[in-house]
Design a protein around this motif. Structure first.
Motif, PDB file in Angstrom:
ATOM      1  N   ASP A  64      -9.964 -38.899   1.712  1.00 40.22           N
ATOM      2  CA  ASP A  64      -8.714 -38.222   2.068  1.00 40.22           C
ATOM      3  C   ASP A  64      -8.917 -37.280   3.205  1.00 40.22           C
ATOM      4  O   ASP A  64      -9.916 -36.802   3.510  1.00 40.22           O
ATOM      5  CB  ASP A  64      -8.134 -37.482   0.885  1.00 40.22           C
ATOM      6  CG  ASP A  64      -7.619 -38.447  -0.173  1.00 40.22           C
ATOM      7  OD1 ASP A  64      -7.137 -39.526   0.192  1.00 40.22           O
ATOM      8  OD2 ASP A  64      -7.715 -38.117  -1.354  1.00 40.22           O
ATOM      9  N   HIS A  71       1.423 -44.466  10.398  1.00 39.69           N
ATOM     10  CA  HIS A  71       1.208 -44.418   8.950  1.00 39.69           C
ATOM     11  C   HIS A  71      -0.233 -44.092   8.558  1.00 39.69           C
ATOM     12  O   HIS A  71      -0.616 -44.268   7.395  1.00 39.69           O
ATOM     13  CB  HIS A  71       1.644 -45.743   8.318  1.00 39.69           C
ATOM     14  CG  HIS A  71       3.124 -45.856   8.216  1.00 39.69           C
ATOM     15  ND1 HIS A  71       3.905 -46.336   9.243  1.00 39.69           N
ATOM     16  CD2 HIS A  71       3.974 -45.522   7.224  1.00 39.69           C
ATOM     17  CE1 HIS A  71       5.165 -46.298   8.879  1.00 39.69           C
ATOM     18  NE2 HIS A  71       5.233 -45.808   7.666  1.00 39.69           N
ATOM     19  N   ARG A  93     -12.112 -46.571   7.106  1.00 37.67           N
ATOM     20  CA  ARG A  93     -12.740 -45.320   7.520  1.00 37.67           C
ATOM     21  C   ARG A  93     -14.251 -45.367   7.353  1.00 37.67           C
ATOM     22  O   ARG A  93     -14.946 -44.441   7.737  1.00 37.67           O
ATOM     23  CB  ARG A  93     -12.193 -44.165   6.683  1.00 37.67           C
ATOM     24  CG  ARG A  93     -10.717 -43.957   6.851  1.00 37.67           C
ATOM     25  CD  ARG A  93     -10.389 -42.641   6.237  1.00 37.67           C
ATOM     26  NE  ARG A  93      -9.093 -42.623   5.594  1.00 37.67           N
ATOM     27  CZ  ARG A  93      -8.486 -41.517   5.255  1.00 37.67           C
ATOM     28  NH1 ARG A  93      -9.047 -40.360   5.464  1.00 37.67           N
ATOM     29  NH2 ARG A  93      -7.311 -41.553   4.674  1.00 37.67           N
ATOM     30  N   PRO A 119      -3.091 -41.660   7.358  1.00 36.28           N
ATOM     31  CA  PRO A 119      -3.042 -40.417   6.584  1.00 36.28           C
ATOM     32  C   PRO A 119      -3.432 -39.208   7.429  1.00 36.28           C
ATOM     33  O   PRO A 119      -4.185 -39.333   8.407  1.00 36.28           O
ATOM     34  CB  PRO A 119      -4.071 -40.642   5.476  1.00 36.28           C
ATOM     35  CG  PRO A 119      -4.489 -42.052   5.540  1.00 36.28           C
ATOM     36  CD  PRO A 119      -4.075 -42.595   6.861  1.00 36.28           C
ATOM     37  N   ASP A 120      -2.948 -38.051   7.045  1.00 36.80           N
ATOM     38  CA  ASP A 120      -3.331 -36.815   7.722  1.00 36.80           C
ATOM     39  C   ASP A 120      -4.846 -36.661   7.679  1.00 36.80           C
ATOM     40  O   ASP A 120      -5.485 -36.976   6.674  1.00 36.80           O
ATOM     41  CB  ASP A 120      -2.685 -35.602   7.049  1.00 36.80           C
ATOM     42  CG  ASP A 120      -1.180 -35.556   7.257  1.00 36.80           C
ATOM     43  OD1 ASP A 120      -0.701 -36.169   8.232  1.00 36.80           O
ATOM     44  OD2 ASP A 120      -0.492 -34.917   6.441  1.00 36.80           O
ATOM     45  N   GLY A 121      -5.403 -36.203   8.758  1.00 45.39           N
ATOM     46  CA  GLY A 121      -6.834 -35.966   8.817  1.00 45.39           C
ATOM     47  C   GLY A 121      -7.679 -37.226   8.942  1.00 45.39           C
ATOM     48  O   GLY A 121      -8.886 -37.173   8.744  1.00 45.39           O
ATOM     49  N   CYS A 122      -7.056 -38.339   9.259  1.00 49.23           N
ATOM     50  CA  CYS A 122      -7.789 -39.595   9.391  1.00 49.23           C
ATOM     51  C   CYS A 122      -8.597 -39.555  10.681  1.00 49.23           C
ATOM     52  O   CYS A 122      -8.059 -39.668  11.767  1.00 49.23           O
ATOM     53  CB  CYS A 122      -6.825 -40.782   9.402  1.00 49.23           C
ATOM     54  SG  CYS A 122      -7.648 -42.377   9.443  1.00 49.23           S
TER      55      CYS A 122
END
Length: 86
Positions: free
Chosen positions: A86, A65, A17, A67-70
């Motif tokens: 996160d 897979h 990220r 993560p949420d909000g990636c």
């Protein structure tokens, strides 16, 4: 997946990220070639998410897979190496 920062090295394709070290290291990675791939869980989780996959199946498994909000990778290092974004 296109908005992440890809890092190809030694037959592996990792995604981050952030665009600079220290990397986020909280996303799945792919190891393999044009015929078959293995998808590994993020380093901190460990384990194999799938194996003997086509590249298309491997990419779909990575996306499933994330993560949420990636969102898209941001310019610079991960803010805290011990606490991935996160």
């Amino acid at each position: 997946m296109r908005a992440l920062f890809p890092s190809p090295s030694h037959g592996a394709l990792t995604f981050h990220r952030s665009t600079q070290y220290p990397w986020s290291n909280d996303l799945p990675s792919i190891v393999g070639d044009a015929q078959w791939c293995i998808v590994y869980a993020p380093i901190r989780v460990g384990g194999v998410l799938g194996q003997s996959l086509t590249p298309q199946e491997a990419a779909a498994l990575v996306v499933a897979h994330l993560p949420d909000g990636c969102g898209p990778a941001f310019e610079g290092p991960c803010p805290q190496q011990d606490n991935p974004i996160d």
